[in-house]
Scaffold this active site. Structure first.
Site, mmCIF file in Angstrom:
data_model
loop_
_atom_site.group_PDB
_atom_site.id
_atom_site.type_symbol
_atom_site.label_atom_id
_atom_site.label_comp_id
_atom_site.label_asym_id
_atom_site.label_seq_id
_atom_site.Cartn_x
_atom_site.Cartn_y
_atom_site.Cartn_z
ATOM 1 C CD GLU A 242 -1.998 2.203 1.804
ATOM 2 O OE1 GLU A 242 -1.279 3.085 1.277
ATOM 3 O OE2 GLU A 242 -2.593 2.341 2.878
ATOM 4 C CB CYS A 276 -2.041 6.536 2.555
ATOM 5 S SG CYS A 276 -0.404 6.294 3.254
#
Length: 471
Positions: A242, A276
């Protein structure tokens, strides 16, 4: 100060250093583990995995319920540690601890059914099922922005299915790493099943290659992800990445502007913009661009930057001074390329890594704030002539983690969502994570999924068992 090799030696090179970003005060340094200590860690991890995989599911579930209770019992101390180490406001830190506890609870209640043997119908009297079996110890390289949540999001699904978990946390939040390890052990998980690897990058690479490590999961930068994936690939091991994002926050002409502005402020500036899965590029359809921008800037002016322990502060400092410097350079490069500074754009003078909430307009592809991930309190505004151009602009990115779409026509939004190149789309809402919903990206935001049934099965051996009928 933790007792996990924490030392007051600020001159040592081989240490992880935890420093308060609001005051610049040293919290602790954690001496890197020696080669012998890393070897003992791997030996203990392998032994704990063998014990855990043989532990009945009901006992694993009981440990999960104890862990959830332990996190809640320690909420105040854990939240204070998060705030001290990376600058999150104390209210947000408490919410992070509670999110961890609630997620562990959900996994305990729903995970066993998800990883239970799954029967398969075939055109015969044969008996067929798929078993979701553990694969071993998973090495996790985790970031600092959610010191507990990122780890629980990874470890919770991984461990319920019977795997072990070896954590390489960010150096500036090692106190949080050890506090979480202590919570797992206090909840009755086998010692060594959840363990911290505190060492340098070269040792991490060698650990990835070690046969006692079965797979790797990483949340971090594209550069780190590329290096880890290459090492894992050479060792023929599964990896999950990720790698952040530059999420688009699309506002179409028929959207409720006031709601979109309110959500946009939260989506961009929460955790001082260090998220994020968060709005970063605001793409506005031209008819509402002026109104949205005006109201957005007015709302951003109300954000209070201050002491993260002060409950009236909206956001605290950025986690490290080098990250603040990098963000400032991105903003200056964007302005030099032709963007308009509407608000902020400066480091806050004085002690700590504080940065002014910043809004940039006239941002276009090719500018840093459009092309790169901006990990701090800055919003980039781009105007689209119509919905089609908004979709094109949203997809004009190397990243593909999440995105938001604001419109009163939900049916139309559902159709548009399928055209957005992201791992998640949030219609009339902003990017968020939930135990029930998979998290992950496409393109250079990575691959694989955490949470939900996808995460619970991600690091398992989907073993097909086909028993032929006997006459």
């Amino acid at each position: 100060m933790s007792n996990h090799n924490a030392q007051p030696n600020t001159n040592a090179v081989n240490v992880a250093t935890s420093r308060n970003p609001a005051t610049n005060e040293l919290i602790a340094t954690y001496t890197f583990q020696t080669a012998n200590e890393v070897e003992r860690l791997l030996v203990d991890s392998a032994a704990a995995f063998r014990l855990w995989r043989a532990t009945p599911m009901r006992e694993r579930v009981a440990a999960y319920h104890r862990l959830s209770a332990t996190l809640r019992e320690r909420s105040d101390s854990l939240a204070s540690l998060i705030t001290a180490e990376m600058g999150k406001t104390i209210g947000a830190a408490r919410a992070e601890v509670e999110k961890c506890a609630a997620t562990i609870e959900w996994i305990a209640e729903n995970g066993p059914a998800i990883v239970a043997d799954e029967p398969v119908s075939v055109d015969s009297d044969d008996e067929v099922h798929v078993s979701y079996l553990p694969i071993g110890t998973v090495l996790a390289v985790m970031p600092w922005n959610f010191p507990l949540w990122q780890v629980v999001r990874a470890s919770g699904p991984v461990m319920l299915s019977g795997n072990g978990f070896l954590l390489k946390h960010a150096p500036n939040v090692m106190g949080s790493a050890y506090a979480l390890q202590e919570a797992y052990e206090a909840a009755g998980f086998p010692k060594g099943l959840f363990a911290n690897l505190n060492t340098d990058n070269e040792t991490v690479a060698r650990t990835i290659e070690d046969d006692r490590v079965a797979a790797i999961t990483l949340t971090g930068s594209m550069r780190a992800g590329s290096a880890v994936a290459a090492t894992a690939g050479r060792a023929l091991k599964k990896s999950l990445l990720e790698l952040g994002g530059a999420d688009a926050f699309i506002v179409l002409a028929d959207a409720n502007i006031d709601l979109a502005v309110k959500a946009g402020i939260e989506a961009r500036f929460q955790n001082a913009g260090q998220v994020c899965l968060a709005a970063k590029r605001f793409i506005l359809e031209r008819p509402i661009a002026e109104e949205f921008t005006r109201k957005f800037v007015a709302a951003a002016k109300q954000i209070k930057v201050g002491d993260p322990l002060d409950p009236t502060s909206t956001i605290g400092p950025m986690a490290r001074h080098d990250l603040r410097d990098e963000l400032h350079q991105q903003i200056e490069r964007t302005i030099a390329a032709g963007a308009t500074l509407l608000l902020g754009g400066k480091k806050v003078e004085g002690i700590g890594n504080f940065y002014e909430p910043t809004v940039l307009a006239d941002v276009t592809p090719g500018m840093a704030a459009f092309d790169e991930e901006t990990f701090g309190p800055v919003a980039a505004i781009t105007v689209a002539d119509n919905a089609e151009q908004a979709i094109l602009l949203a997809n004009t990115s190397d990243y593909g983690l999440g995105g938001s779409l604001w419109t009163s026509d939900v049916a139309r939004a559902q159709r548009i969502a399928r055209r957005l190149e992201t791992g998640g789309v949030f219609i009339n809402g902003y990017p968020a994570s939930n135990a029930r919903i998979p998290v992950g990206g496409v393109k250079k935001s990575g691959y694989g999924r955490e949470l939900s049934h996808f995460g619970l099965r991600e690091f398992t051996n989907a073993q097909a068992v086909w028993a032929k009928a006997v006459d």
